[in-house]
Write a protein that holds these residues in place. Structure first.
Motif, PDB file in Angstrom:
ATOM      1  N   VAL A  79       2.819   1.860   5.376  1.00 13.59           N
ATOM      2  CA  VAL A  79       1.713   1.584   4.568  1.00 13.59           C
ATOM      3  C   VAL A  79       2.096   0.941   3.388  1.00 13.59           C
ATOM      4  O   VAL A  79       1.670   0.141   2.933  1.00 13.59           O
ATOM      5  CB  VAL A  79       0.864   2.943   4.203  1.00 13.59           C
ATOM      6  CG1 VAL A  79      -0.120   2.848   2.991  1.00 13.59           C
ATOM      7  CG2 VAL A  79       0.361   3.560   5.307  1.00 13.59           C
ATOM      8  N   ARG A 107       0.848  -2.665   2.088  1.00 14.15           N
ATOM      9  CA  ARG A 107       0.092  -3.026   0.678  1.00 14.15           C
ATOM     10  C   ARG A 107       0.703  -3.923   0.030  1.00 14.15           C
ATOM     11  O   ARG A 107       0.368  -4.703  -1.027  1.00 14.15           O
ATOM     12  CB  ARG A 107       0.115  -1.774  -0.329  1.00 14.15           C
ATOM     13  CG  ARG A 107      -0.693  -0.623   0.544  1.00 14.15           C
ATOM     14  CD  ARG A 107      -0.562   0.545  -0.399  1.00 14.15           C
ATOM     15  NE  ARG A 107      -1.573   1.598   0.164  1.00 14.15           N
ATOM     16  CZ  ARG A 107      -1.374   3.046  -0.198  1.00 14.15           C
ATOM     17  NH1 ARG A 107      -0.330   3.391  -1.076  1.00 14.15           N
ATOM     18  NH2 ARG A 107      -2.276   3.979   0.187  1.00 14.15           N
ATOM     19  N   HIS A 166      -4.937  -2.306  -1.202  1.00 18.35           N
ATOM     20  CA  HIS A 166      -6.094  -1.684  -0.424  1.00 18.35           C
ATOM     21  C   HIS A 166      -6.047  -1.723   0.850  1.00 18.35           C
ATOM     22  O   HIS A 166      -7.112  -1.673   1.635  1.00 18.35           O
ATOM     23  CB  HIS A 166      -7.268  -1.588  -1.306  1.00 18.35           C
ATOM     24  CG  HIS A 166      -7.345  -1.445  -2.648  1.00 18.35           C
ATOM     25  ND1 HIS A 166      -6.884  -0.302  -3.164  1.00 18.35           N
ATOM     26  CD2 HIS A 166      -7.707  -2.155  -3.719  1.00 18.35           C
ATOM     27  CE1 HIS A 166      -6.943  -0.242  -4.509  1.00 18.35           C
ATOM     28  NE2 HIS A 166      -7.519  -1.519  -4.984  1.00 18.35           N
ATOM     29  N   ASP A 215      -4.846  -0.910   3.545  1.00 20.53           N
ATOM     30  CA  ASP A 215      -4.818   0.216   4.334  1.00 20.53           C
ATOM     31  C   ASP A 215      -6.115   0.879   4.516  1.00 20.53           C
ATOM     32  O   ASP A 215      -6.502   1.852   5.213  1.00 20.53           O
ATOM     33  CB  ASP A 215      -3.825   1.269   3.937  1.00 20.53           C
ATOM     34  CG  ASP A 215      -3.734   1.531   2.684  1.00 20.53           C
ATOM     35  OD1 ASP A 215      -3.846   0.949   1.735  1.00 20.53           O
ATOM     36  OD2 ASP A 215      -3.784   2.913   2.459  1.00 20.53           O
ATOM     37  N   ARG A 216      -7.248   0.334   3.642  1.00 22.04           N
ATOM     38  CA  ARG A 216      -8.452   1.005   3.686  1.00 22.04           C
ATOM     39  C   ARG A 216      -9.259   0.065   4.816  1.00 22.04           C
ATOM     40  O   ARG A 216     -10.665   0.519   4.910  1.00 22.04           O
ATOM     41  CB  ARG A 216      -9.116   1.018   2.235  1.00 22.04           C
ATOM     42  CG  ARG A 216      -8.313   1.995   1.243  1.00 22.04           C
ATOM     43  CD  ARG A 216      -8.863   1.976   0.005  1.00 22.04           C
ATOM     44  NE  ARG A 216      -8.275   2.436  -1.145  1.00 22.04           N
ATOM     45  CZ  ARG A 216      -8.745   2.588  -2.219  1.00 22.04           C
ATOM     46  NH1 ARG A 216      -9.665   2.076  -2.798  1.00 22.04           N
ATOM     47  NH2 ARG A 216      -7.857   3.405  -3.110  1.00 22.04           N
ATOM     48  N   LYS A 217      -8.699  -0.965   5.001  1.00 18.21           N
ATOM     49  CA  LYS A 217      -9.651  -1.801   5.888  1.00 18.21           C
ATOM     50  C   LYS A 217      -9.500  -1.492   7.342  1.00 18.21           C
ATOM     51  O   LYS A 217      -8.499  -1.104   7.905  1.00 18.21           O
ATOM     52  CB  LYS A 217      -9.046  -3.008   5.680  1.00 18.21           C
ATOM     53  CG  LYS A 217      -9.449  -3.662   4.220  1.00 18.21           C
ATOM     54  CD  LYS A 217      -9.051  -5.246   4.255  1.00 18.21           C
ATOM     55  CE  LYS A 217      -9.278  -5.605   2.575  1.00 18.21           C
ATOM     56  NZ  LYS A 217     -10.691  -5.969   2.222  1.00 18.21           N
TER      57      LYS A 217
END
Length: 368
Positions: A145, A149, A155, A157-159
């Protein structure tokens, strides 16, 4: 399905290329026709090319110079537009406009960009690269991760189009092996009473080998049973030899050079040292755990790959005495225990990781 994979160079000391080799050797090359576009092998390293070509991978090797590689890639993509997927391994800001070049020249291909680095501090040019990568790529992978990033944005890793692709290793090679341990130690005159610290990798600024020598000097001062075995070469080797001589440790530091049988060396170690200045998620850290070797790394190494309780971290600012004391406390003695239950559960078994990559290729290639 036609896949173009782009890596740095063919040398075995490159962690990225070791990952690429591991992945390609376990892909179904009857289903996935892979071209590897890559820099030529450095003259001081063995090449991954023979094994890959035997697997059916077609290699396009160009001069190992960043601008020359980009220029050669431009010419390659102008005449090779048949790819369904371009899988681009990157650790660079320059990779962002290169990604745009790929989109321009191969508009039908799905572009996967794959981060392998965390190299602080974050700069404005890196933040600009985040936007360019996200503008042109279809899918994002990170060896962890933190690596995702750093290269693609805070962000990412939120996708839904991001995933971690673990730097998995082959359990069939990297596992505790008592016979290999005994044979390697005997080859270098390492006795049962000796304690052996080890390192595998490029002897360059990233790996911080001069600091490693200072750590080992503190270890050796605290316990004369310690010896150090270094697997690899690099531009810092002359300075390391000078440091060993300055500390009176020439007869206790072994420069083994580049070796093909890395598992045998990992098994020989009682402790694996990795005091890097920066990393993505080092393959060697997983290899060491696969062989059951305790590891002492700097906090500049992301903890994504610290799957087992074998891995311990210290800041580079910590006193050398603390590094030496921690090394003494965590080092193994004798044959190693197996930790593959934990590693496999975390996705670090190579066959599983390769199958997951095939699923991603199918998902993206099916809509190309």
């Amino acid at each position: 399905m036609r896949i173009l994979m782009i890596s740095n160079h063919l040398g075995v000391q490159s962690g990225v290329q070791r990952y690429v080799q591991n992945l390609l050797l376990h892909l179904d090359t009857d289903r996935y026709r892979v071209d590897l576009f890559v820099g030529q092998c450095p003259p001081d390293q063995a090449s991954t090319a023979p094994a890959l070509e035997a697997k059916g991978v077609r290699i396009f090797a160009v001069p190992d110079h960043k601008k020359d590689r980009i220029r050669a890639l431009w010419h390659h993509l102008r005449t090779h537009k048949e790819y369904d997927i371009i899988h681009y391994h990157t650790a660079s800001k320059i990779g962002a406009p290169v990604c745009g070049m790929m989109r321009l020249l191969c508009p039908r291909a799905k572009i996967i960009v794959h981060s392998h680095i965390v190299y602080p501090p974050m700069t404005l040019t890196w933040r600009a690269a985040h936007g360019v990568y996200q503008l042109f790529a279809d899918y994002f992978l990170g060896c962890g991760v933190a690596a995702g990033r750093f290269v693609f944005g805070d962000h990412i890793d939120r996708k839904p189009n991001f995933a971690v692709a673990c730097n998995a290793v082959d359990q069939g090679r990297f596992h505790p092996d008592d016979a290999a341990r005994a044979a390697t130690r005997a080859r270098y005159g390492i006795g049962e009473a000796d304690r052996l610290a080890g390192f595998v990798g490029r002897l360059n600024h990233q790996k911080n080998p001069l600091f490693l020598m200072e750590v080992f000097a503190a270890m050796a001062a605290a316990d004369p049973a310690w010896k150090l075995l270094l697997v690899g070469t690099g531009e810092k080797e002359p300075e390391m030899r000078a440091a060993a001589a300055r500390h009176g440790l020439t007869d206790r530091v072994i420069f083994a050079g580049v070796q093909s049988d890395v598992p045998a060396y990992m098994n020989a170690f009682d402790l694996f040292l990795l005091p890097s200045n920066f990393e993505g998620s080092p393959v060697t850290l997983v290899e060491a755990q696969g062989c059951g070797v305790p590891c002492l790394a700097s906090t500049n190494v992301p903890d994504d790959g610290a799957v087992t309780d074998l891995v311990h971290f210290l800041p580079l600012e910590a006193p050398l005495s603390q590094w030496a004391e921690t090394a003494q406390q965590i080092a193994g003695q004798g044959n190693h225990a197996d930790h593959w239950t934990e590693l496999a559960a975390a996705g670090y078994e190579l066959h599983t990781a390769a199958h997951r990559m095939e699923q991603l290729y199918d998902q993206l290639g099916g809509t190309a």
